[in-house]
Design a protein around this motif. Structure first.
Motif, PDB file in Angstrom:
ATOM      1  N   THR A   1       0.843  -1.194   0.000  1.00  0.00           N
ATOM      2  CA  THR A   1       0.000   0.000   0.000  1.00  0.00           C
ATOM      3  C   THR A   1       0.877   1.242   0.000  1.00  0.00           C
ATOM      4  OG1 THR A   1      -0.113   0.024   2.425  1.00  0.00           O
ATOM      5  CG2 THR A   1      -1.867  -1.138   1.261  1.00  0.00           C
ATOM      6  N   CYS A   2       0.299   2.356  -0.484  1.00  0.00           N
ATOM      7  CA  CYS A   2       1.039   3.612  -0.549  1.00  0.00           C
ATOM      8  C   CYS A   2       1.032   4.291   0.812  1.00  0.00           C
ATOM      9  CB  CYS A   2       0.423   4.542  -1.594  1.00  0.00           C
ATOM     10  SG  CYS A   2       0.527   3.919  -3.292  1.00  0.00           S
ATOM     11  N   GLN A   3       2.206   4.705   1.268  1.00  0.00           N
ATOM     12  CA  GLN A   3       2.369   5.437   2.518  1.00  0.00           C
ATOM     13  C   GLN A   3       3.322   6.586   2.255  1.00  0.00           C
ATOM     14  OE1 GLN A   3       0.626   4.706   5.219  1.00  0.00           O
ATOM     15  NE2 GLN A   3      -0.227   2.779   4.433  1.00  0.00           N
ATOM     16  N   ALA A   4       2.813   7.838   2.372  1.00  0.00           N
ATOM     17  CA  ALA A   4       3.628   9.040   2.159  1.00  0.00           C
ATOM     18  C   ALA A   4       4.318   9.014   0.797  1.00  0.00           C
ATOM     19  CB  ALA A   4       4.659   9.200   3.280  1.00  0.00           C
ATOM     20  N   GLY A   5       3.588   8.528  -0.212  1.00  0.00           N
ATOM     21  CA  GLY A   5       4.119   8.529  -1.562  1.00  0.00           C
ATOM     22  C   GLY A   5       5.051   7.396  -1.896  1.00  0.00           C
ATOM     23  N   ILE A   6       5.197   6.422  -0.997  1.00  0.00           N
ATOM     24  CA  ILE A   6       6.097   5.286  -1.214  1.00  0.00           C
ATOM     25  C   ILE A   6       5.293   4.002  -1.079  1.00  0.00           C
ATOM     26  CG2 ILE A   6       8.123   4.052  -0.329  1.00  0.00           C
ATOM     27  CD1 ILE A   6       9.151   6.717   0.689  1.00  0.00           C
ATOM     28  N   CYS A   7       5.559   3.031  -1.945  1.00  0.00           N
ATOM     29  CA  CYS A   7       4.893   1.741  -1.876  1.00  0.00           C
ATOM     30  C   CYS A   7       5.544   0.908  -0.778  1.00  0.00           C
ATOM     31  CB  CYS A   7       4.975   1.007  -3.221  1.00  0.00           C
ATOM     32  SG  CYS A   7       3.958  -0.488  -3.292  1.00  0.00           S
ATOM     33  N   VAL A   8       4.807   0.678   0.291  1.00  0.00           N
ATOM     34  CA  VAL A   8       5.338  -0.062   1.438  1.00  0.00           C
ATOM     35  C   VAL A   8       4.823  -1.500   1.370  1.00  0.00           C
ATOM     36  CG1 VAL A   8       5.434  -0.210   3.941  1.00  0.00           C
ATOM     37  CG2 VAL A   8       5.408   2.037   2.826  1.00  0.00           C
ATOM     38  N   PRO A   9       5.705  -2.493   1.243  1.00  0.00           N
ATOM     39  CA  PRO A   9       5.254  -3.887   1.158  1.00  0.00           C
ATOM     40  C   PRO A   9       4.558  -4.328   2.444  1.00  0.00           C
ATOM     41  CG  PRO A   9       7.543  -3.665   0.456  1.00  0.00           C
ATOM     42  CD  PRO A   9       7.155  -2.379   1.092  1.00  0.00           C
ATOM     43  N   VAL A  10       3.624  -5.240   2.286  1.00  0.00           N
ATOM     44  CA  VAL A  10       2.971  -5.835   3.447  1.00  0.00           C
ATOM     45  C   VAL A  10       3.858  -6.970   3.917  1.00  0.00           C
ATOM     46  CG1 VAL A  10       0.921  -7.023   4.279  1.00  0.00           C
ATOM     47  CG2 VAL A  10       0.703  -5.218   2.580  1.00  0.00           C
ATOM     48  N   VAL A  11       4.438  -6.822   5.099  1.00  0.00           N
ATOM     49  CA  VAL A  11       5.351  -7.822   5.644  1.00  0.00           C
ATOM     50  C   VAL A  11       4.823  -8.318   6.971  1.00  0.00           C
ATOM     51  CG1 VAL A  11       7.368  -6.866   4.489  1.00  0.00           C
ATOM     52  CG2 VAL A  11       6.745  -6.041   6.754  1.00  0.00           C
ATOM     53  N   ASP A  12       5.325  -9.457   7.384  1.00  0.00           N
ATOM     54  CA  ASP A  12       4.937 -10.020   8.673  1.00  0.00           C
ATOM     55  C   ASP A  12       5.571  -9.191   9.781  1.00  0.00           C
ATOM     56  OD1 ASP A  12       5.521 -13.219  10.368  1.00  0.00           O
ATOM     57  OD2 ASP A  12       4.242 -11.507  10.864  1.00  0.00           O
ATOM     58  N   PRO A  13       4.773  -8.451  10.580  1.00  0.00           N
ATOM     59  CA  PRO A  13       5.369  -7.596  11.617  1.00  0.00           C
ATOM     60  C   PRO A  13       6.039  -8.382  12.727  1.00  0.00           C
ATOM     61  CG  PRO A  13       2.976  -7.636  11.837  1.00  0.00           C
ATOM     62  CD  PRO A  13       3.301  -8.359  10.563  1.00  0.00           C
ATOM     63  N   CYS A  14       5.777  -9.689  12.791  1.00  0.00           N
ATOM     64  CA  CYS A  14       6.367 -10.488  13.874  1.00  0.00           C
ATOM     65  C   CYS A  14       7.658 -11.176  13.448  1.00  0.00           C
ATOM     66  CB  CYS A  14       5.357 -11.520  14.370  1.00  0.00           C
ATOM     67  SG  CYS A  14       3.972 -10.803  15.298  1.00  0.00           S
ATOM     68  N   ALA A  15       8.072 -10.999  12.189  1.00  0.00           N
ATOM     69  CA  ALA A  15       9.290 -11.660  11.733  1.00  0.00           C
ATOM     70  C   ALA A  15      10.487 -11.195  12.558  1.00  0.00           C
ATOM     71  CB  ALA A  15       9.520 -11.368  10.249  1.00  0.00           C
ATOM     72  N   GLY A  16      11.181 -12.143  13.168  1.00  0.00           N
ATOM     73  CA  GLY A  16      12.372 -11.832  13.944  1.00  0.00           C
ATOM     74  C   GLY A  16      12.122 -11.254  15.320  1.00  0.00           C
ATOM     75  N   VAL A  17      10.856 -11.173  15.754  1.00  0.00           N
ATOM     76  CA  VAL A  17      10.548 -10.601  17.072  1.00  0.00           C
ATOM     77  C   VAL A  17      10.666 -11.686  18.130  1.00  0.00           C
ATOM     78  CG1 VAL A  17       8.795  -9.497  18.487  1.00  0.00           C
ATOM     79  CG2 VAL A  17       9.035  -8.854  16.092  1.00  0.00           C
ATOM     80  N   ALA A  18      11.442 -11.449  19.175  1.00  0.00           N
ATOM     81  CA  ALA A  18      11.565 -12.358  20.310  1.00  0.00           C
ATOM     82  C   ALA A  18      10.890 -11.720  21.517  1.00  0.00           C
ATOM     83  CB  ALA A  18      13.035 -12.656  20.615  1.00  0.00           C
ATOM     84  N   CYS A  19       9.906 -12.389  22.071  1.00  0.00           N
ATOM     85  CA  CYS A  19       9.140 -11.828  23.194  1.00  0.00           C
ATOM     86  C   CYS A  19       9.595 -12.434  24.512  1.00  0.00           C
ATOM     87  CB  CYS A  19       7.643 -12.083  22.989  1.00  0.00           C
ATOM     88  SG  CYS A  19       6.945 -11.208  21.565  1.00  0.00           S
ATOM     89  N   ALA A  20       9.341 -11.709  25.601  1.00  0.00           N
ATOM     90  CA  ALA A  20       9.677 -12.184  26.936  1.00  0.00           C
ATOM     91  C   ALA A  20       8.744 -13.324  27.329  1.00  0.00           C
ATOM     92  CB  ALA A  20       9.565 -11.034  27.936  1.00  0.00           C
ATOM     93  N   ALA A  21       9.119 -14.047  28.396  1.00  0.00           N
ATOM     94  CA  ALA A  21       8.301 -15.153  28.881  1.00  0.00           C
ATOM     95  C   ALA A  21       6.896 -14.667  29.196  1.00  0.00           C
ATOM     96  CB  ALA A  21       8.938 -15.767  30.127  1.00  0.00           C
ATOM     97  N   GLY A  22       5.887 -15.424  28.729  1.00  0.00           N
ATOM     98  CA  GLY A  22       4.506 -15.070  28.994  1.00  0.00           C
ATOM     99  C   GLY A  22       3.912 -14.124  27.974  1.00  0.00           C
ATOM    100  N   GLU A  23       4.703 -13.688  26.988  1.00  0.00           N
ATOM    101  CA  GLU A  23       4.230 -12.765  25.979  1.00  0.00           C
ATOM    102  C   GLU A  23       4.373 -13.391  24.593  1.00  0.00           C
ATOM    103  OE1 GLU A  23       5.807  -8.836  28.454  1.00  0.00           O
ATOM    104  OE2 GLU A  23       6.510  -9.218  26.411  1.00  0.00           O
ATOM    105  N   SER A  24       3.503 -12.989  23.669  1.00  0.00           N
ATOM    106  CA  SER A  24       3.590 -13.461  22.294  1.00  0.00           C
ATOM    107  C   SER A  24       3.390 -12.281  21.363  1.00  0.00           C
ATOM    108  CB  SER A  24       2.531 -14.542  22.028  1.00  0.00           C
ATOM    109  OG  SER A  24       1.226 -14.040  22.278  1.00  0.00           O
ATOM    110  N   CYS A  25       3.885 -12.423  20.139  1.00  0.00           N
ATOM    111  CA  CYS A  25       3.836 -11.324  19.176  1.00  0.00           C
ATOM    112  C   CYS A  25       2.454 -11.237  18.536  1.00  0.00           C
ATOM    113  CB  CYS A  25       4.914 -11.517  18.102  1.00  0.00           C
ATOM    114  SG  CYS A  25       4.958 -10.179  16.881  1.00  0.00           S
TER     115      CYS A  25
END
Length: 785
Positions: free
Chosen positions: A483-507
């Motif tokens: 989608t277009c954001q501020a005149g730039i085509c921003v790909p739809v990516v998985d926001p949780c890719a590479g995210v490591a959460c603390a114990a008891g939390e999930s992305c």
């Protein structure tokens, strides 16, 4: 071969501290290489005539008995890849090669695959133009992808690339069961981009055809309403007069088929021509030909009779001079100013240009632009050096100029009028006067058909039809890869890719933020207001502090002493008393306790606050004892911390000066239930503190702000920034907690619910659309009391 680029250095501000961040887009988007002990290859037959994988190389972990790779090379068969079942930690890597046959530019990658079970690691697909990588991730199979998942991704292939390589790899290299496998049903690089198949007016649908080589269009039903009438066989047919109420400019008439105003080759009035968009456009326009409209900062002047000429280079537009303009400073005394243009003569003014001389009338003492018209001004050539001269014959002329290396100027003294050929008295470097020549531009009218919008941009001819006006497309408009954001085509990516959460939390897949639920946090923690696991209680200093004071002091055996302290802002239950022993200490057992205040002296012993510290003689350091059921201490309250040695002289560290009070009581074998003072003195602070558990601790916040990076380190523009990732923790260099900021335009974030009594350390990284994450910023910190 493509290369990963790094964003240029950017700056992060945390609270009152500023630091500089050198960010680099790399890392999390790369496909990890596992341990390899063998290769196997086979062919995939092209199922639908696209550029598909023709060969495959699979690298596995330690081989065990039984089949660890099941491959069916038949047309349309699914590829099944399974990991090693060894007792060591190994992963899986499979690489397919796709011969491009000369294809380049934009290609659409498509993969259809699934996981064979919901256990085991995540699998990532990446692409590269070299067998050795680096590989950029474009699809991931998580534990949820047990049904077939289709991933599409647009890539740009450099000309001359012979082969495209697709790799799937186990991201964690963990031991998995024999059922941890993936099945690849389809893999191809397709020259056609199916995202362009979008219905327009009078089309009910436009979808990619079965072979993904073009769009299949379904016309809207005949009679369906459209902009100017109704749809007939997929075309909008006007049912009303499209020219009703339309007023066209001179030389243009309304087209009854389209309702647009149009001209013909001979219909436009004098001075206008019919442009490429069939509108009448000016054949010439007034523009600045020499100099500019900048008002320079410094005031300068010339005496009456002294002519001066400033050097200028004309712009890129040819034209016929029509007016000369000069800016008069507020202190100007001249009321009539002769001006003219001269040609260049090897770096000095030469001959006056015919038709370039006129006289400017202006009021004395009035700042502003003043000019005079040229009756038949000279034709000026673009990118040529000219000299613009001025002479006042009555009143000192004051103008605005800029010093420095800004061309040259020449003056000619004792003149009654500007000469036909310049005779210089002197030539000097470094001036630029506020003056310009305007005129009628000559040449071909602007072609409005060149205003073609790029992706995520609009581009239309400006009102004067002299150029294009571009602006960003509306936020959220669909584009090739997202989608277009501020005149730039921003790909739809998985926001949780590479995210490591603390114990008891999930992305959260919606925001990329780590979140908890009411029951997910481990023992001793609870889910806070920001959906983060926070400690239900924390241990912190309640009375005193951990400072090691500079002066060594002592008390003889049997003499008890108590030092005055005021507790901190946090209530809590005391659990330990700690005292710093100086190097000269001889005591090996030290009774310690807390007393309430009694009008400025120690009062009663607090129940549960007494214990004995065991410590070695002659050893400097902190020593303490635990309270089995310590008292609950109130915030901002005066207490007295007492100590008594019954064997050996006790030496401690203290600070002289106006730092509270202390009291002592002599001839003691144990600390009394009620203090009986022998003396009280002002001005001491001993290195000692009481720590304890804080229930419902004070929570603080830290405000981070930054300036967004705009370029890669190779100097090219950064166009695929998708957000930021904040890493933090309570130890310098260790950042177990992560906050994702998914808005690429954000320049600030507030981290909340930080338990008090600790210092927090923060770093920030930038995220790119390809899944890359920059290097960490320099560290910033904030202490929450």
């Amino acid at each position: 071969m493509t290369q990963t680029r790094r964003p240029a250095p950017w700056r992060l501000l945390a609270c009152a501290a500023s630091l500089f961040i050198a960010a680099a887009c790399e890392g999390s988007g790369d496909i990890e290489d596992p341990v390899s002990d063998g290769d196997m290859s086979h062919s995939l037959t092209n199922p639908i005539g696209h550029l598909v994988a023709t060969a495959e190389t699979v690298s596995l972990g330690a081989r065990q008995s039984g089949t660890y790779l099941q491959t069916q090379a038949l047309d349309g068969a699914r590829e099944r890849l399974r990991e090693s079942r060894g007792t060591s930690t190994y992963g899986l890597k499979a690489t397919w090669s796709i011969p491009l046959g000369g294809a380049s530019g934009n290609l659409a990658l498509k993969v259809v695959a699934r996981r064979a079970s919901a256990t085991g690691d995540e699998f990532n697909f990446g692409w590269a133009v070299s067998s050795g990588g680096p590989f950029s991730q474009f699809c991931a199979l998580t534990s949820a992808d047990t049904a077939y998942k289709t991933c599409r991704h647009i890539v740009t292939i450099p000309p001359g690339t012979a082969t495209l390589f697709i790799r799937v790899a186990d991201s964690m290299r963990e031991i998995d069961t024999s059922t941890n496998a993936i099945e690849v049903d389809y893999l191809a690089a397709i020259p056609f981009d199916c995202s362009v198949c979008s219905p327009v007016e009078c089309q009910a649908a436009s979808i990619c055809n079965a072979n993904e080589t073009g769009c299949t269009v379904t016309p809207a039903a005949d009679g369906a309403a459209c902009t100017r009438g109704s749809c007939q066989a997929g075309t909008c047919v006007a049912t009303v007069d499209p020219c009703a109420g339309v007023t066209c400019a001179a030389g243009e008439s309304c087209n009854s088929a389209t309702g647009a105003c149009e001209c013909t080759a001979t219909s436009c009035p004098a001075g206008y021509g019919c442009g490429a968009e069939q509108h009448c456009v000016q054949s010439s326009e007034t523009v600045v030909l020499v100099g500019d409209t900048t008002i320079e900062p410094t005031e300068d002047y010339e005496y009456v009779g002294d002519a001066d000429a400033f050097e200028y280079t004309s712009g890129a537009q040819a034209g016929k001079a029509s007016k000369i303009n000069v800016y008069a400073a507020a202190s100007n005394q001249a009321t009539a100013l002769q001006v003219a243009l001269y040609g260049d003569n090897a770096g000095v003014p030469g001959a006056m240009l015919a038709g370039s001389s006129c006289t400017i009338s202006m009021p004395a003492g009035a700042a502003g632009w003043f000019g005079c018209a040229l009756n038949d001004g000279p034709a000026l050539t673009p990118n040529v050096k000219y000299w613009m001269a001025a002479l006042s014959t009555g009143g000192e002329f004051h103008w605005q100029a800029q010093d420095g290396t800004h061309g040259r100027y020449s003056y000619s003294a004792d003149q009654s009028s500007l000469p036909a050929t310049w005779t210089q008295t002197g030539t000097y470097a470094g001036y630029s006067r506020s003056a310009y020549v305007e005129g009628i531009a000559t040449g071909t009218p602007f072609d409005c058909s060149t205003c073609v919008p790029a992706e995520c941009q609009t581009s239309v001819c400006n009102a004067a039809r002299t150029g294009c006006t571009s602006s960003p497309a509306p936020e959220g408009t669909a584009c090739a890869s997202g989608t277009c954001q501020a005149g730039i085509c921003v790909p739809v990516v998985d926001p949780c890719a590479g995210v490591a959460c603390a114990a008891g939390e999930s992305c959260s897949p919606a925001t990329g933020a780590c979140e908890c639920t009411a029951r997910s946090c481990p023992a001793g923690f609870s889910c806070g207001a920001e959906k983060r696991c926070v400690q239900s209680s924390v241990t912190m200093v309640l009375v005193g502090d951990t400072s090691i004071e500079p002066v060594e002091d002592y008390e003889t055996v049997g003499d008890a002493d108590a030092f005055e302290y005021t507790s901190g802002a946090q209530a809590g239950k005391a659990s330990n008393i700690n005292i710093y022993a100086a190097a000269g200490n001889q005591a090996t057992a030290l009774q310690v306790a807390l007393y309430a205040d009694n009008g400025g002296v120690p009062g009663a012993l607090l129940a549960g606050s007494s214990c004995t510290i065991s410590l070695p003689a002659g050893v400097a350091g902190w020593f303490g004892c635990a309270l089995s059921n310590g008292p609950v201490l109130s915030p901002n309250t005066r207490y007295w911390m007492a100590a008594l040695s019954t064997s050996g002289e006790f030496h401690w560290r203290a600070q002289d000066g106006s730092h509270g009070r202390y009291s002592y009581s002599t001839h003691r074998t144990s600390l009394p239930a009620i203090w009986t003072q022998t003396g009280t003195y002002a001005g001491y602070s001993r290195s000692a503190y009481v720590e304890g558990a804080v229930t419902n601790p004070t929570l603080g916040t830290a405000v981070l702000s930054w300036e967004a990076p705009t370029t890669f380190t190779d100097g090219s523009p950064l166009t695929d920034l998708t957000g930021y990732r904040i890493h933090y923790g309570t130890s310098s260099g260790s950042y177990p907690s992560v906050v994702n900021v998914s808005n690429p335009t954000a320049v600030t974030y507030t981290v909340s619910n930080l338990p008090g009594g600790a210092t927090y350390y923060f770093v920030v990284t930038a995220l790119s659309a390809s899944g890359g994450e920059s290097a960490r910023s320099m560290e910033a910190s904030k202490t929450i009391p």
